[in-house]
Design a protein around this motif. Structure first.
Motif, mmCIF file in Angstrom:
data_model
loop_
_atom_site.group_PDB
_atom_site.id
_atom_site.type_symbol
_atom_site.label_atom_id
_atom_site.label_comp_id
_atom_site.label_asym_id
_atom_site.label_seq_id
_atom_site.Cartn_x
_atom_site.Cartn_y
_atom_site.Cartn_z
ATOM 1 N N VAL A 1 0.873 -1.176 0.000
ATOM 2 C CA VAL A 1 0.000 0.000 0.000
ATOM 3 C C VAL A 1 0.909 1.224 0.000
ATOM 4 C CG1 VAL A 1 -1.761 1.322 1.224
ATOM 5 C CG2 VAL A 1 -1.855 -1.178 1.235
ATOM 6 N N ASN A 2 0.700 2.116 -0.958
ATOM 7 C CA ASN A 2 1.505 3.330 -1.057
ATOM 8 C C ASN A 2 0.740 4.504 -0.436
ATOM 9 O OD1 ASN A 2 3.919 4.753 -2.161
ATOM 10 N ND2 ASN A 2 2.328 5.896 -3.227
ATOM 11 N N LEU A 3 1.273 5.047 0.650
ATOM 12 C CA LEU A 3 0.706 6.234 1.286
ATOM 13 C C LEU A 3 1.445 7.452 0.745
ATOM 14 C CD1 LEU A 3 0.486 4.994 4.989
ATOM 15 C CD2 LEU A 3 -1.204 4.766 3.165
ATOM 16 N N SER A 4 0.717 8.458 0.315
ATOM 17 C CA SER A 4 1.355 9.637 -0.272
ATOM 18 C C SER A 4 0.666 10.902 0.200
ATOM 19 C CB SER A 4 1.330 9.559 -1.798
ATOM 20 O OG SER A 4 -0.005 9.573 -2.274
ATOM 21 N N ALA A 5 1.396 12.016 0.104
ATOM 22 C CA ALA A 5 0.865 13.324 0.494
ATOM 23 C C ALA A 5 1.536 14.402 -0.329
ATOM 24 C CB ALA A 5 1.097 13.575 1.981
ATOM 25 N N GLY A 6 0.763 15.419 -0.698
ATOM 26 C CA GLY A 6 1.305 16.609 -1.339
ATOM 27 C C GLY A 6 1.491 17.688 -0.286
ATOM 28 N N VAL A 7 2.749 18.080 -0.021
ATOM 29 C CA VAL A 7 3.053 18.991 1.081
ATOM 30 C C VAL A 7 3.852 20.185 0.559
ATOM 31 C CG1 VAL A 7 4.074 19.228 3.369
ATOM 32 C CG2 VAL A 7 3.156 17.012 2.640
ATOM 33 N N THR A 8 3.412 21.384 0.905
ATOM 34 C CA THR A 8 4.134 22.605 0.550
ATOM 35 C C THR A 8 4.260 23.505 1.783
ATOM 36 O OG1 THR A 8 2.073 23.696 -0.125
ATOM 37 C CG2 THR A 8 3.344 22.559 -1.841
ATOM 38 N N ASP A 9 5.185 24.466 1.700
ATOM 39 C CA ASP A 9 5.371 25.405 2.806
ATOM 40 C C ASP A 9 5.948 26.701 2.251
ATOM 41 O OD1 ASP A 9 5.337 25.813 5.791
ATOM 42 O OD2 ASP A 9 7.446 26.255 5.399
ATOM 43 N N ASP A 10 5.716 27.809 2.953
ATOM 44 C CA ASP A 10 6.211 29.093 2.468
ATOM 45 C C ASP A 10 7.699 29.280 2.728
ATOM 46 O OD1 ASP A 10 5.904 29.237 5.193
ATOM 47 O OD2 ASP A 10 5.012 31.238 5.214
ATOM 48 N N THR A 11 8.296 28.414 3.566
ATOM 49 C CA THR A 11 9.749 28.459 3.761
ATOM 50 C C THR A 11 10.357 27.148 3.267
ATOM 51 O OG1 THR A 11 9.478 27.722 6.068
ATOM 52 C CG2 THR A 11 9.647 30.093 5.655
ATOM 53 N N ALA A 12 10.248 26.092 4.075
ATOM 54 C CA ALA A 12 10.794 24.797 3.649
ATOM 55 C C ALA A 12 10.185 23.687 4.484
ATOM 56 C CB ALA A 12 12.311 24.785 3.790
ATOM 57 N N LEU B 1 8.830 16.693 -6.945
ATOM 58 C CA LEU B 1 8.292 17.993 -6.538
ATOM 59 C C LEU B 1 7.903 17.994 -5.070
ATOM 60 C CD1 LEU B 1 6.186 18.816 -9.733
ATOM 61 C CD2 LEU B 1 8.488 19.599 -9.145
ATOM 62 N N ASP B 2 6.606 18.154 -4.769
ATOM 63 C CA ASP B 2 6.163 18.282 -3.377
ATOM 64 C C ASP B 2 5.502 17.004 -2.863
ATOM 65 O OD1 ASP B 2 6.959 21.021 -3.231
ATOM 66 O OD2 ASP B 2 5.181 21.529 -4.408
ATOM 67 N N GLU B 3 5.725 15.866 -3.520
ATOM 68 C CA GLU B 3 5.118 14.610 -3.118
ATOM 69 C C GLU B 3 6.014 13.852 -2.141
ATOM 70 O OE1 GLU B 3 2.087 13.248 -3.784
ATOM 71 O OE2 GLU B 3 1.590 15.171 -4.690
ATOM 72 N N TRP B 4 5.385 13.314 -1.105
ATOM 73 C CA TRP B 4 6.062 12.463 -0.122
ATOM 74 C C TRP B 4 5.328 11.125 -0.093
ATOM 75 C CZ3 TRP B 4 10.153 14.412 3.078
ATOM 76 C CH2 TRP B 4 10.453 15.761 2.855
ATOM 77 N N TYR B 5 6.063 10.040 0.147
ATOM 78 C CA TYR B 5 5.414 8.731 0.056
ATOM 79 C C TYR B 5 6.050 7.719 1.011
ATOM 80 C CZ TYR B 5 9.479 7.055 -2.535
ATOM 81 O OH TYR B 5 10.755 6.691 -2.883
ATOM 82 N N LEU B 6 5.290 6.673 1.276
ATOM 83 C CA LEU B 6 5.759 5.497 2.019
ATOM 84 C C LEU B 6 5.074 4.286 1.406
ATOM 85 C CD1 LEU B 6 7.255 4.245 4.546
ATOM 86 C CD2 LEU B 6 5.022 4.363 5.657
ATOM 87 N N ASN B 7 5.854 3.339 0.915
ATOM 88 C CA ASN B 7 5.317 2.153 0.252
ATOM 89 C C ASN B 7 5.781 0.918 1.013
ATOM 90 O OD1 ASN B 7 3.846 0.844 -1.745
ATOM 91 N ND2 ASN B 7 5.634 0.523 -3.036
ATOM 92 N N ARG B 8 4.825 0.181 1.611
ATOM 93 C CA ARG B 8 5.177 -1.000 2.391
ATOM 94 C C ARG B 8 4.013 -1.985 2.415
ATOM 95 N NH1 ARG B 8 5.446 -0.873 8.682
ATOM 96 N NH2 ARG B 8 4.603 -2.930 8.271
ATOM 97 N N THR B 9 4.297 -3.169 2.952
ATOM 98 C CA THR B 9 3.279 -4.221 3.007
ATOM 99 C C THR B 9 2.633 -4.265 4.387
ATOM 100 O OG1 THR B 9 4.903 -5.889 3.691
ATOM 101 C CG2 THR B 9 4.516 -5.610 1.317
ATOM 102 N N TYR B 10 1.413 -4.839 4.412
ATOM 103 C CA TYR B 10 0.660 -5.011 5.653
ATOM 104 C C TYR B 10 0.073 -6.419 5.644
ATOM 105 C CZ TYR B 10 1.138 0.033 5.735
ATOM 106 O OH TYR B 10 1.657 1.312 5.729
ATOM 107 N N GLU B 11 0.271 -7.161 6.725
ATOM 108 C CA GLU B 11 -0.098 -8.575 6.753
ATOM 109 C C GLU B 11 -1.476 -8.845 7.349
ATOM 110 O OE1 GLU B 11 1.654 -10.834 5.309
ATOM 111 O OE2 GLU B 11 3.394 -9.570 4.848
#
Length: 279
Positions: free
Chosen positions: A171-182, A206-216
């Motif tokens: 299952v790939n968990l992802s998020a689009g994250v931005t900030d005015d500084t960093a 770009l601004d995408e963050w992700y975590l891809n792992r398995t779950y039993e």
């Protein structure tokens, strides 16, 4: 008396409380681990003169009126080192409300005819005029105190793909994250059957963050993504997915079942054909 039914409601409440406490702990962890924004120590040396050339300068003998623009950040601990180049008395002062008079809380030096220094904390953001209080309306300049960053990151979207997966599948968990500084850190707190874990997400395009792992373990899973910036501001956003089952029903094993029945039917047909050939 029959066996006592387990208190499913109590257990559910306990899980909710535990999850809330864990989320609170993660928020504290992010805040404590985010880079701290300590107030900077800023020293500014100004030279003043009423005699020609009149004004202020950061170097001796080059005074002008108005004087140089001075810029600091809110929260800075400012030390003003002041020198009278013409031997006449001066008082350095920042007019926070631009009313032309010295008010309580506005930074000002003692009167000086040689060199002096004083310190203050730049707590009021904005653009102001600094003066020599004795020689006003000349010997002035512009003072800027920049506002601190108090805006947390924006989590524009979160996703779990696929939203329903078979045990052992990714299952790939992802998020689009931005900030005015960093954006400095993005992590995810995943809670599910026999699982309560905090994991660091990786940065993709770009601004995408992700975590891809398995779950039993089959069941419903919830996740909360936490994002922090360089100023220690944090933001969160949650989502859910399921392994084997969803809230609405069981995982769809229909295709697998159809294939299995077809294989069994073909095998039985072959056995019957072989049996008849032997007769």
């Amino acid at each position: 008396m029959g066996p006592r039914e387990p208190d499913k409601g109590g257990r559910g409440r306990a899980i909710v409380v535990a999850s809330a406490l864990t989320a609170t702990f993660i928020l504290g962890l992010l805040v404590s681990r985010a880079p701290s924004v300590a107030a900077a120590g800023v020293t500014i040396h100004l030279y003043g003169r009423f005699m020609t050339p009149t004004g202020w300068s950061v170097t001796p003998g080059s005074e002008s009126d108005p004087g140089p623009l001075i810029s600091v950040n809110r929260g800075d601990h400012v030390t003003m080192q002041l020198t009278s180049e013409d031997g006449t008395p001066h008082i350095f002062w920042i007019d926070y409300d631009n009313d032309g008079t010295i008010d309580a809380g506005e930074p000002q030096s003692l009167q000086f005819t040689g060199s002096t220094s004083f310190t203050f904390d730049a707590l009021q953001a904005g653009t102001f005029t600094y003066w020599c209080a004795i020689h006003k309306p000349v010997m002035r300049g512009t003072w800027v105190t920049n506002a601190s960053d108090i805006t947390p990151p924006t989590i524009a979207s979160v996703a779990a793909v696929p939203a329903r997966q078979a045990p052992g599948g990714f299952v790939n968990l992802s998020a689009g994250v931005t900030d005015d500084t960093a954006v400095t850190t993005v992590s995810v707190h995943v809670v599910g059957p026999a699982l309560d874990v905090n994991l660091t997400m990786a940065r993709g395009a770009l601004d995408e963050w992700y975590l891809n792992r398995t779950y039993e373990s089959p069941g419903a899973y919830s996740f909360t993504i936490w994002a922090g910036d360089a100023r220690g501001n944090v933001q969160s956003r949650g989502g859910s997915f399921s392994i084997g089952t969803t809230e609405g029903g069981s995982f769809d094993y229909g295709p697998l079942l159809i294939v299995s029945i077809s294989v069994i039917s073909a095998t039985l047909g072959l056995l019957i054909w072989v049996s008849r050939r032997r007769r």
